[in-house]
Design a protein around this motif. Structure first.
Motif, PDB file in Angstrom:
ATOM      1  N   LEU A 249       0.824  -1.206   0.000  1.00  0.00           N
ATOM      2  CA  LEU A 249       0.000   0.000   0.000  1.00  0.00           C
ATOM      3  C   LEU A 249       0.864   1.265   0.000  1.00  0.00           C
ATOM      4  N   TYR A 250       1.924   1.257   0.799  1.00  0.00           N
ATOM      5  CA  TYR A 250       2.833   2.402   0.865  1.00  0.00           C
ATOM      6  C   TYR A 250       3.460   2.676  -0.498  1.00  0.00           C
ATOM      7  N   PHE A 251       4.007   1.633  -1.119  1.00  0.00           N
ATOM      8  CA  PHE A 251       4.664   1.827  -2.413  1.00  0.00           C
ATOM      9  C   PHE A 251       3.671   2.199  -3.510  1.00  0.00           C
ATOM     10  N   ARG A 252       2.461   1.672  -3.458  1.00  0.00           N
ATOM     11  CA  ARG A 252       1.459   2.040  -4.465  1.00  0.00           C
ATOM     12  C   ARG A 252       1.003   3.485  -4.303  1.00  0.00           C
ATOM     13  N   THR A 253       0.797   3.943  -3.059  1.00  0.00           N
ATOM     14  CA  THR A 253       0.281   5.293  -2.846  1.00  0.00           C
ATOM     15  C   THR A 253       1.359   6.365  -2.940  1.00  0.00           C
ATOM     16  N   LYS A 254       2.578   6.047  -2.483  1.00  0.00           N
ATOM     17  CA  LYS A 254       3.635   7.068  -2.447  1.00  0.00           C
ATOM     18  C   LYS A 254       4.481   7.105  -3.713  1.00  0.00           C
ATOM     19  N   PHE A 255       4.710   5.946  -4.336  1.00  0.00           N
ATOM     20  CA  PHE A 255       5.597   5.881  -5.499  1.00  0.00           C
ATOM     21  C   PHE A 255       4.895   5.413  -6.774  1.00  0.00           C
ATOM     22  N   ASP A 256       3.664   4.935  -6.658  1.00  0.00           N
ATOM     23  CA  ASP A 256       2.907   4.411  -7.792  1.00  0.00           C
ATOM     24  C   ASP A 256       3.594   3.199  -8.435  1.00  0.00           C
ATOM     25  N   VAL A 257       4.177   2.346  -7.592  1.00  0.00           N
ATOM     26  CA  VAL A 257       4.768   1.079  -8.041  1.00  0.00           C
ATOM     27  C   VAL A 257       4.368  -0.005  -7.049  1.00  0.00           C
ATOM     28  N   LEU A 258       4.568  -1.259  -7.432  1.00  0.00           N
ATOM     29  CA  LEU A 258       4.294  -2.373  -6.536  1.00  0.00           C
ATOM     30  C   LEU A 258       5.490  -2.597  -5.618  1.00  0.00           C
ATOM     31  N   ALA A 259       5.235  -3.118  -4.449  1.00  0.00           N
ATOM     32  CA  ALA A 259       6.287  -3.341  -3.458  1.00  0.00           C
ATOM     33  C   ALA A 259       7.288  -4.401  -3.899  1.00  0.00           C
ATOM     34  N   ASP A 260       6.933  -5.240  -4.849  1.00  0.00           N
ATOM     35  CA  ASP A 260       7.874  -6.267  -5.304  1.00  0.00           C
ATOM     36  C   ASP A 260       8.744  -5.799  -6.464  1.00  0.00           C
ATOM     37  N   ASP A 261       8.691  -4.512  -6.800  1.00  0.00           N
ATOM     38  CA  ASP A 261       9.558  -3.944  -7.839  1.00  0.00           C
ATOM     39  C   ASP A 261      10.931  -3.655  -7.227  1.00  0.00           C
ATOM     40  N   ASN A 262      11.783  -4.667  -7.223  1.00  0.00           N
ATOM     41  CA  ASN A 262      13.074  -4.568  -6.550  1.00  0.00           C
ATOM     42  C   ASN A 262      14.024  -3.571  -7.209  1.00  0.00           C
ATOM     43  N   ASP A 263      13.940  -3.411  -8.518  1.00  0.00           N
ATOM     44  CA  ASP A 263      14.805  -2.436  -9.189  1.00  0.00           C
ATOM     45  C   ASP A 263      14.472  -1.017  -8.742  1.00  0.00           C
ATOM     46  N   PHE A 264      13.192  -0.731  -8.613  1.00  0.00           N
ATOM     47  CA  PHE A 264      12.790   0.598  -8.150  1.00  0.00           C
ATOM     48  C   PHE A 264      13.210   0.817  -6.702  1.00  0.00           C
TER      49      PHE A 264
END
Length: 104
Positions: free
Chosen positions: A9-24
């Motif tokens: 939820l944090y990564f989707r709302t703050k960065f607009d990516v999924l939490a499993d996007d390890n490169d990001f």
């Protein structure tokens, strides 16, 4: 923070990516680590790069700080803003003008 899926939820709302996007996450952690080093360098050695900035609005989680040995720090050490030099010249001109007035 203590609910299921809080990290996603944090990564989707703050960065607009999924939490499993390890490169990001690696990019965010790298930039944040570089920012910590910039602050330490600023207070102990002076500003090493006037153009550096943290490119995100939010910090990563402490649990994302892994593989820090692969973080590269590349600052432009001689890059100083022109406005700082201009400000010093203006103060020098004001000082010299005031000094000439006091000597008259």
């Amino acid at each position: 923070l203590f609910e299921d899926g809080w990290k996603d939820l944090y990564f989707r709302t703050k960065f607009d990516v999924l939490a499993d996007d390890n490169d990001f996450k690696r990019a965010v952690v790298g930039a944040y680590t570089e920012g910590l080093c910039w602050v330490f360098a600023y207070y102990f050695q002076g500003c090493l790069d006037w153009g550096w900035y943290y490119p995100y609005h939010y910090a990563p989680f402490a649990s994302d700080f892994v593989h820090l040995d692969s973080v590269e720090i590349n600052w432009q050490r001689d890059a100083k803003p022109r406005y700082k030099i201009t400000a010093k010249i203006r103060w020098l001109n004001i000082f010299l003008h005031l000094e000439s007035l006091s000597n008259s």
